[in-house]
Design a protein around this motif. Structure first.
Motif, short mmCIF file in Angstrom:
data_model
loop_
_atom_site.label_atom_id
_atom_site.label_comp_id
_atom_site.label_asym_id
_atom_site.label_seq_id
_atom_site.Cartn_x
_atom_site.Cartn_y
_atom_site.Cartn_z
N GLN A 180 0.83 -1.18 0.00
CA GLN A 180 0.00 0.00 0.00
C GLN A 180 0.86 1.24 0.00
N ALA A 181 0.25 2.31 -0.41
CA ALA A 181 1.03 3.53 -0.57
C ALA A 181 1.11 4.32 0.72
N LYS A 182 0.32 3.92 1.75
CA LYS A 182 0.29 4.79 2.91
C LYS A 182 1.44 4.55 3.86
N ALA A 183 1.27 5.08 5.05
CA ALA A 183 2.37 5.13 5.98
C ALA A 183 2.84 3.77 6.44
N ARG A 184 2.16 2.76 6.03
CA ARG A 184 2.53 1.43 6.44
C ARG A 184 3.98 1.15 6.05
N PRO A 185 4.74 0.53 6.95
CA PRO A 185 6.14 0.27 6.62
C PRO A 185 6.25 -0.71 5.46
#
Lengths: 143, 976
Positions: free
Chosen positions: B812-817
């Motif tokens: 995913q593009a979000k803040a997920r490492p």
């Protein structure tokens, strides 16, 4: 086939009546009865009356010292089966006048006959108590 | 004759047997054996009474004691054929209890059954029907179908209802009987007696459950019955039928939704409500109103005192999980409350629902709740909870997890739960997360360190696996450790003796890795401070690090050299706080040291010379005893470790003598530049970063041309496993071959050349004319790093070789490492998994379809005849119909729905009647119908009949387009 078997078992786990609507070998029956009875008897009153065992759903209900166990297919209506068990007990109650374990032991063939009137080929055939008892009372009179 | 009287006089009856069994003193088994012996004699008696009683006793023993009585089958038949009803009954009971398809005497009883089926005594016929329903074989069913068929029209209710029900068995054993009897079965739906109707519905219900499609045309009939049913048993069956019919015909669902809801609202019987709910959840899930009502009822169920209702309520919610998630979230409180129910089955059900509700947004909250329950519940359920947490969170490739710091803490907490039995999964996930999620390694290490440092945990055998993972993690990711000394202390604590050899070996291997890392870091740091020219290089290195964040380990190591560079001290004024001020550190070193503790650069290690010295001492003292370990694995690693230690000490000029400490430190520092090269070499061995392995790695290997995988290899005999080349052969055995392949493309070329070499040497062990893995080099390179796998990392690869989960979504593009995903883990299961149900030709359903179609032709003929008599309204209806048919292409089910419409209309008419308030019932009816008559020139009776006729008519019309796919083309006009 909806109902696969009906078992009457006492508190000690002894089978008092067994009716199977599909063929199982004696060994299979013994194993099945042992496992299911152990499972059901171990449950307390504040637990639900349904136990899943292998591919059966077992619905049981306790009346005094007797457990009534009915094994059904997955898609059977559990509450209806509970009502059915109650209906069996009421019918036997009416016939034996306050049915107890001894009545069933000593009049096994009568108990069988009642069940046969109620269930056929695993399907519930009759739930009207007078209709169920009519033939058996007729037979009692004639003999 | 006299003897037989005596016989029966002295015979023990069943009553005697039962009573005797209760009071016996010789032991049940002996008593039963004795009784059986008696019965064996009695059963041979010529006197029928004696024989019958004997059979009865045997039936009893068979049923309750589980005795085999198949030997008495012939006697049973004799008793069955008795002319006296009371004996006959005993015989039939014995037969239906003990006979089965394999019983030979079944061949003999066809005629007997036929005779009894035709008996004037309805109870005899009933016995025979009962028996047939139990023991029917295909032959018996075939031979007795005509009798059963005749009995369907018997004037005696008792016979008629049993005959109807026995059809189910007959159909299943002899499907051809459907052609003969199905029509009559359908007629039974209109029988004057409700018991017979009930039996017919039961049979159709059972048939429809196994294959609903052919019964769609009967839907209007079922609907009519449901609308008029006053018997709950019957209603339940009918609702159940709709439950299986609706999924195959959405238009029927639209029609039936409202009536089902009405049943739900008006009935007081919980069983009927429950059946309606089930039908709604299974077949009517697209009807918002119905679902809402069902959920409301389920809510009532779940709030009930009765555990049965709670259980069923929870169970019925699960089909709504994917289609109507709101139904679950709305009841979340109720569901969560059931987690602490007294009944384990209820707990499990509610857990299933809760895990079904988990999404990215609520995963933390949910898992915390589950963990909390896990701490307080029974061992069995506690493990259910743990397994639910572990499987939910690791679903996909940890798709739900965005905060890995939190999750590794959860894993740590789970490992510590005293009842945990899922340590293997914890072990796997700890390692897996370490490999996949670089940014969490620091936190992971912290969790692992805490696990390792707690000496109490070593007592619990169930924790050993998790500890082994923790040990591996601290060894592998030592570069992010704040305090390697502490780690080594933890890994070498005395209680590690309690560990099994395999885990202990991992501990020692980790000590080795940490030691090498620490000394290497120290040496590099020392050398670079000594050499002022190195600062520039280091600085450059550092900038690169902070720019790119995540770095190859080699670079990290160079970065670590910068620790001691004064330049960085100024850059990181706050970093002082992070420094672990160990007392034994020399102030001189401390001055120089700063920590570049930026979170992205995993370097917070400050290592003093004294620390290294103490570390060496610690290892020497604690590992030396292990040289005598009985476990080979432990012993070998211990000697490896000590051997290396000795070598390093030699180079550094350190003696194992505490007294000379300050001097040692001095010599150490002097020799450090010599040691630098050696240590760098060793460190480079460990610096390869292992990565996750795709489960599909093996499927990437294409089968080489000419390699025959099918034919038997027996002819080749048993090759002996002489192993001259441990590398390849060993890899092969460990399953590591594929690991190697998938990890790095470059090495597979190397391996194949090795293989070719091996093949040359041991040509006898290879299959002829094959290229083995020669042309399988086109493997993809699923790893992000291109790192060669080194063969001396056996211990690590043991863990690596574990299967890794499959993923489906791209990162995913979000803040997920960043979670490492292998390229081939995308949609791993996209191979066609559609069921082949369509291909399966079910003999039962095809016959039924044919029969139903025939039915229609016939009934159309009758309805034509009736047409003549029917009133003009019929004409009106038909012209209306034909007009419609001009507009639309019809299909079978469209007509069914239309017919259903009519039935509903007629019912509405009845309701209208009932609702008219003025007069008494009978009057009202006639009044109302006459009202209708004047309106539509129809009377009530006609109306219903016509509906039925209309249905048949429409069915007939549907006959021709049957070959067209029935479900295509939905015609909205019909449904208005």
């Amino acid at each position: 086939m909806a109902i696969r078997f009906i078992l009457l078992v006492n508190k000690q786990g002894q089978t008092r009546l067994a009716q199977y609507y599909e063929y199982l070998t004696l060994d299979e029956r013994r194993a099945l009865e042992g496992e299911i009875v152990r499972k059901c008897l171990a449950r307390s009153d504040n637990q639900c009356s349904f136990v899943e065992h292998r591919n059966y759903k077992v619905i049981y209900r306790r009346y005094a010292s007797l457990f009534f166990l009915v094994g059904v297919d997955g898609d059977e209506n559990e509450l209806a089966i509970l009502e059915f068990i109650h209906c069996v007990v009421e019918t036997m109650d009416r016939y034996f006048c306050n049915v107890c374990e001894l009545d069933i032991m000593n009049h096994l063939e009568k108990a069988h006959f009642i069940l046969e009137e109620m269930v056929m080929n695993g399907c519930i055939l009759e739930t009207n108590k007078s209709n169920i008892l009519a033939p058996i009372q007729l037979m009692d009179k004639s003999s | 004759m006299g003897s037989s009287v005596m016989e029966s006089f002295f015979q023990r009856s069943l009553d005697d047997l039962v009573k005797g069994l209760r009071v016996q003193v010789i032991g049940e088994a002996r008593y039963v054996a004795k009784a059986l012996e008696e019965t064996r004699k009695e059963i041979k008696s010529t006197d029928l009474h004696t024989k019958a009683v004997a059979v009865q006793k045997l039936t009893y023993l068979h049923m309750l004691q589980g005795l085999d009585i198949s030997w008495a089958a012939f006697h049973v038949v004799e008793v069955m054929s008795s002319s006296k009803f009371c004996f006959k009954k005993i015989g039939y009971l014995a037969a239906s209890q003990s006979f089965h398809e394999g019983t030979e005497v079944l061949l003999l009883i066809t005629n007997l059954l036929r005779k009894d089926l035709g008996s004037k005594n309805e109870y005899e016929a009933g016995l025979a029907l009962d028996c047939l329903s139990r023991i029917a074989t295909p032959d018996l069913a075939r031979d007795l179908t005509p009798e059963v068929f005749t009995m369907l029209t018997s004037s005696r209710l008792y016979v008629r209802k049993k005959a109807t029900l026995v059809l189910l068995k007959v159909f299943s054993k002899y499907p051809d009987a459907i052609r003969i009897a199905f029509k009559r079965l359908v007629e039974k739906l209109e029988d004057s007696d409700t018991q017979v109707v009930g039996a017919a519905v039961t049979v159709l219900c059972e048939l429809a459950i196994s294959d609903p499609k052919p019964y769609l045309p009967l839907a209007p009939e079922f609907y009519r019955l449901l609308a008029n049913s006053s018997n709950n048993w019957l209603s339940i069956k009918l609702v159940k039928i709709f439950g299986v019919l609706c999924p195959v015909e959405p238009r029927l669902a639209r029609k039936i939704a409202e009536p089902i809801c009405e049943q739900m609202r008006k009935t007081g019987a919980k069983s009927l409500v429950f059946e309606c709910i089930r039908t709604v959840t299974l077949g009517l899930s697209e009807h918002a109103g119905a679902v809402e009502l069902a959920v409301e009822k389920l809510k009532e169920f779940m709030a009930e005192e009765d555990p049965n209702l709670r259980y069923l309520g929870l169970q019925s919610l699960s089909p709504l999980m994917s289609s109507h998630p709101w139904a679950l979230t709305e009841n979340k409180l109720l569901i969560v409350r059931c987690l602490k129910d007294a009944d384990p089955s209820i707990q499990v059900e509610s857990l299933r629902l809760i895990t079904g509700m988990v999404s990215e947004d609520n995963v933390i909250e949910t898992v915390e709740i589950l963990l909390q329950y896990a701490r307080s519940s029974e061992p069995v359920f506690c493990n259910e909870l743990i397994s639910a947490i572990l499987s939910t969170c690791s679903k996909g490739i940890y798709d739900l997890i965005t905060d890995f710091t939190w999750y590794v803490q959860v894993l740590g907490a789970i490992a510590r739960l005293p009842n945990c039995e899922h340590e293997a999964e914890v072990e796997r996930q700890l390692v897996d997360i370490g490999l996949r999620v670089k940014s969490v390694r620091g936190d992971l290490l912290k969790v692992c360190r805490e696990l390792l440092m707690d000496p109490a945990l070593l007592d619990h055998a169930h924790l050993h696996k998790a500890l082994s993972a923790a040990a591996w993690v601290v060894g592998e990711f030592a570069e992010v450790a704040h305090d390697p000394f502490q780690l080594i202390e933890a890994l070498l604590q005395p209680r590690t003796k309690l560990l099994p050899a395999s885990v202990h070996a991992v501990y020692l291997q980790s000590v080795l890795k940490i030691f090498v890392f620490s000394t290497h870091t120290w040496v590099r740091g020392f050398v670079s401070t000594g050499d002022q020219g190195g600062t520039a290089v280091v600085e450059e290195e550092f900038e690169k690090n902070s720019r790119e964040g995540v770095k190859d380990q080699e670079e990290n190591l160079s970065g670590s050299a910068g620790i001691s560079s004064p330049v960085f001290h100024d850059l990181n004024p706050n970093s002082e706080e992070r420094i672990d001020n160990r007392q034994h550190k020399k102030p001189m070193v401390e001055d120089k040291e700063g920590t570049c503790a930026e979170s992205n650069v995993h370097l917070a290690t400050r290592i003093s010379s004294r620390l290294i010295l103490e570390m060496m001492e610690l290892i020497r003292v604690n590992v030396s005893p292990l040289l005598n370990s009985v476990e080979m694995e432990v012993q070998e690693r211990a000697s490896n470790l000590l051997g290396l230690l000795k070598k390093v000490q030699e180079i550094l000029g350190v003696r194992n003598d505490k007294l000379h400490e300050p001097m040692d430190i001095h010599t150490m520092e002097q020799h450090s530049s010599t040691a630098a090269n050696v240590l760098a070499g060793i460190q480079s061995i460990f610096s390869v970063e292992p990565g996750p392995v795709s489960l599909l790695a093996q499927s990437k290997v294409t089968v080489p041309k000419g390699l025959d995988l099918v034919s038997s290899l027996d002819e080749l005999g048993h090759p002996s496993y002489v192993d001259d080349d441990p590398g390849t052969e060993k890899d092969w055995e460990d399953g590591r071959f594929f690991l190697k392949k998938s990890r790095d493309g470059s090495i597979s070329g190397e391996t194949s050349s090795l293989l070719a070499l091996h093949r040359e040497k041991h040509v006898t062990f290879y299959l002829p004319n094959q290229a083995y893995f020669g042309d399988s080099n086109d493997l993809s390179q699923p790893l992000q790093e291109d790192a060669p796998m080194l063969s001396d990392r056996l211990a690590d690869s043991l863990m690596l070789a574990e299967p890794k989960p499959q993923g489906s979504k791209p990162p995913q593009a979000k803040a997920r490492p960043v979670v490492i995903r292998l390229e081939d883990e995308q949609e791993p299961f996209d191979h066609p998994s559609k069921s082949r149900k369509g291909l399966k030709v079910d003999i039962l359903s095809t016959t039924i379809r044919e029969v139903l179609m025939e039915n229609k032709t016939k009934s159309w003929a009758t309805s034509n005849r009736r047409d003549a008599r029917a009133s003009t309204s019929k004409h009106h209806r038909r012209s209306h119909r034909s007009a419609k048919s001009k507009k639309h292409e019809r299909n079978e089910h469209g007509d069914v729905v239309q017919a259903l419409d009519e039935t509903i209309m007629s019912r509405d008419a009845i309701e209208d009647d009932v609702n008219s308030p003025q007069i008494g019932k009978a009057e009202k009816r006639s009044d109302a119908s006459s009202r209708r008559h004047s309106k539509h020139s129809k009377n009530h009776a006609q109306l219903t009949r016509e509906n039925r006729e209309g249905m048949r008519y429409s069915r007939q019309r549907a006959r021709s387009p049957l070959n067209i796919q029935p479900e295509v083309a939905i015609i909205p006009d019909f449904l208005l």
